[in-house]
Write an enzyme that holds these catalytic residues in place. Structure first.
Site, PDB file in Angstrom:
ATOM      1  N   GLN A   1      -0.518   2.673   1.207  1.00 43.16           N
ATOM      2  CA  GLN A   1      -1.588   2.470   2.229  1.00 43.16           C
ATOM      3  C   GLN A   1      -2.302   3.869   2.636  1.00 43.16           C
ATOM      4  OE1 GLN A   1      -3.281  -0.370   2.095  1.00 43.16           O
ATOM      5  NE2 GLN A   1      -5.152   0.353   3.148  1.00 43.16           N
TER       6      GLN A   1
ATOM      7  N   ASP B   1      -2.471   0.771  -7.868  1.00 46.02           N
ATOM      8  CA  ASP B   1      -3.883   0.865  -7.104  1.00 46.02           C
ATOM      9  C   ASP B   1      -4.579   1.832  -8.169  1.00 46.02           C
ATOM     10  OD1 ASP B   1      -4.565   0.502  -4.407  1.00 46.02           O
ATOM     11  OD2 ASP B   1      -3.052   1.909  -3.821  1.00 46.02           O
TER      12      ASP B   1
ATOM     13  N   LYS C   1      -2.756  -8.142   2.275  1.00 45.94           N
ATOM     14  CA  LYS C   1      -2.132  -7.778   0.975  1.00 45.94           C
ATOM     15  C   LYS C   1      -0.851  -8.607   0.751  1.00 45.94           C
ATOM     16  CE  LYS C   1      -4.415  -3.529   0.128  1.00 45.94           C
ATOM     17  NZ  LYS C   1      -4.478  -2.135   0.352  1.00 45.94           N
TER      18      LYS C   1
HETATM   19  N1  GUN Z   1      -7.428   2.304   1.624  1.00 44.61           N
HETATM   20  C1  GUN Z   1      -8.772   1.946   1.760  1.00 44.61           C
HETATM   21  N2  GUN Z   1      -8.603   1.127   0.313  1.00 44.61           N
HETATM   22  C2  GUN Z   1      -7.291   1.362  -0.177  1.00 44.61           C
HETATM   23  C3  GUN Z   1      -6.925   1.039  -1.573  1.00 44.61           C
HETATM   24  O1  GUN Z   1      -7.665   0.413  -2.430  1.00 44.61           O
HETATM   25  N3  GUN Z   1      -5.643   1.096  -1.758  1.00 44.61           N
HETATM   26  C4  GUN Z   1      -4.833   1.914  -0.895  1.00 44.61           C
HETATM   27  N4  GUN Z   1      -3.684   2.159  -1.177  1.00 44.61           N
HETATM   28  N5  GUN Z   1      -5.131   2.390   0.328  1.00 44.61           N
HETATM   29  C5  GUN Z   1      -6.571   2.161   0.718  1.00 44.61           C
END
Ligand code: GUN
Length: 300
Positions: free
Chosen positions: A99, A122, A55
């Site tokens: 995350q 998100d 990311k």
């Molecule tokens: N963990 C697994 N998928 C995601 C996501 O799309 N966003 C976040 N913040 N954590 C995750």
């Protein structure tokens, strides 16, 4: 696999990332600050570390500012909440991503709902979840939005299609169902307790697999000519590659499902790259909305 059937998410995501980069350049040229994304990782979960690294790399490649917080696994709820508050107040932070999963001493819902909904890239805050469900503008969860972009690129209009989403998570299954419904699909959300799951899948023009079980859905479950979107990313042992080696595979048995489907996403190289591209898209959208600028239509 017939190459004409493969939905190339990697290529689509590269094009989208390029257009986002152009939008960022135009935005900063107009005198606005560089869009900024804060990524918070608590602990050392190996899969999360890989996701976060990817990311951060793509954020910078698209010309945005990436602000990274790596916190110890023992971080307290109060410490994390204080960081969220600081990021909410920071005018140069447009997007905040915490995350998941979080360590067990932390109440994840409380943390997510402490994020300013305008910075919730998100799309997990209850305000954004609620806005999506009643059809208002919102920040939309990245993985389902990536799937919708691939489906609309493939079909054009999705109206009247029958769609089965296998999986009911807050991150993928539920928002996926909302998005398909908003595109006038007839939507079934199936899950581990669904009776006759195979028969349910076999009715669908569109199958979205988001269960987290390696290769659970095989060709017998797929209607001839259906489109299959595989959200799963599972690491399974691959002794044929050598001792202790792994390979990545989806929730769908790619070869047998691909033989029945008219189109299918591969793993890796399907939905995964779209998730990251949509995170960048959401960060650009958040930055534009916060500065009262129209979101360029080129980024969806
Ligand atoms: N963990 C697994 N998928 C995601 C996501 O799309 N966003 C976040 N913040 N954590 C995750």
């Amino acid at each position: 696999m017939d190459p004409n059937k493969v939905i190339d998410g990697k290529a689509f995501a590269a094009g989208l990332t390029q257009r986002i980069g152009d939008a960022v350049a135009e935005f900063t040229a107009a005198g606005h600050p560089q869009p900024g994304l804060a990524v918070v990782l608590v602990g050392e979960d190996p899969a999360s570390q890989v996701y976060v690294r990817n990311k951060i790399r793509t954020t910078t490649e698209a010309g945005m500012r990436s602000i990274e917080y790596k916190l110890d696994v023992s971080t307290s709820q109060d410490e994390l909440m204080a960081l969220i508050e600081k990021l909410n107040q920071d005018d140069e932070v447009d997007g905040i991503l915490v995350q998941l999963p979080l360590p067990k001493q932390i109440d994840g819902d409380a943390v997510i709902n402490a994020i300013d909904p305008e910075k919730d890239v998100d799309g997990f805050h209850v305000i954004n979840v609620g806005r999506l469900s009643i059809g208002l503008d919102s920040l939309i969860p990245c993985t389902p939005y990536g799937c919708i972009m691939l489906l609309e690129d493939h079909f054009g209009d999705l109206s009247g299609k029958s769609a089965v989403v296998v999986g009911r998570s807050n991150i993928v299954g539920k928002p996926m169902a909302q998005l398909l419904l908003s595109r006038n699909c007839t939507v079934t959300v199936a899950h581990s307790r669904t009776a006759n799951l195979q028969d349910v899948c076999r009715q669908a023009d569109i199958v979205v697999a988001a269960v987290g079980r390696p290769e659970m859905i095989d060709g017998d479950w797929i209607k001839e000519g259906a489109v299959v979107i595989d959200v799963g990313i599972n690491r399974v042992p691959a002794p044929e590659r050598g001792e202790g080696k792994f390979r990545l595979t989806g929730d769908v048995d790619y070869e047998s499902a691909g033989a029945k489907a008219s189109a299918i996403t591969p793993v890796p190289g399907g939905v995964g790259p779209m998730t990251i591209a949509c995170l960048l898209r959401n960060t650009m959208v958040a930055a534009a909305r916060r500065r009262g600028v129209e979101v360029p239509s080129s980024i969806g």
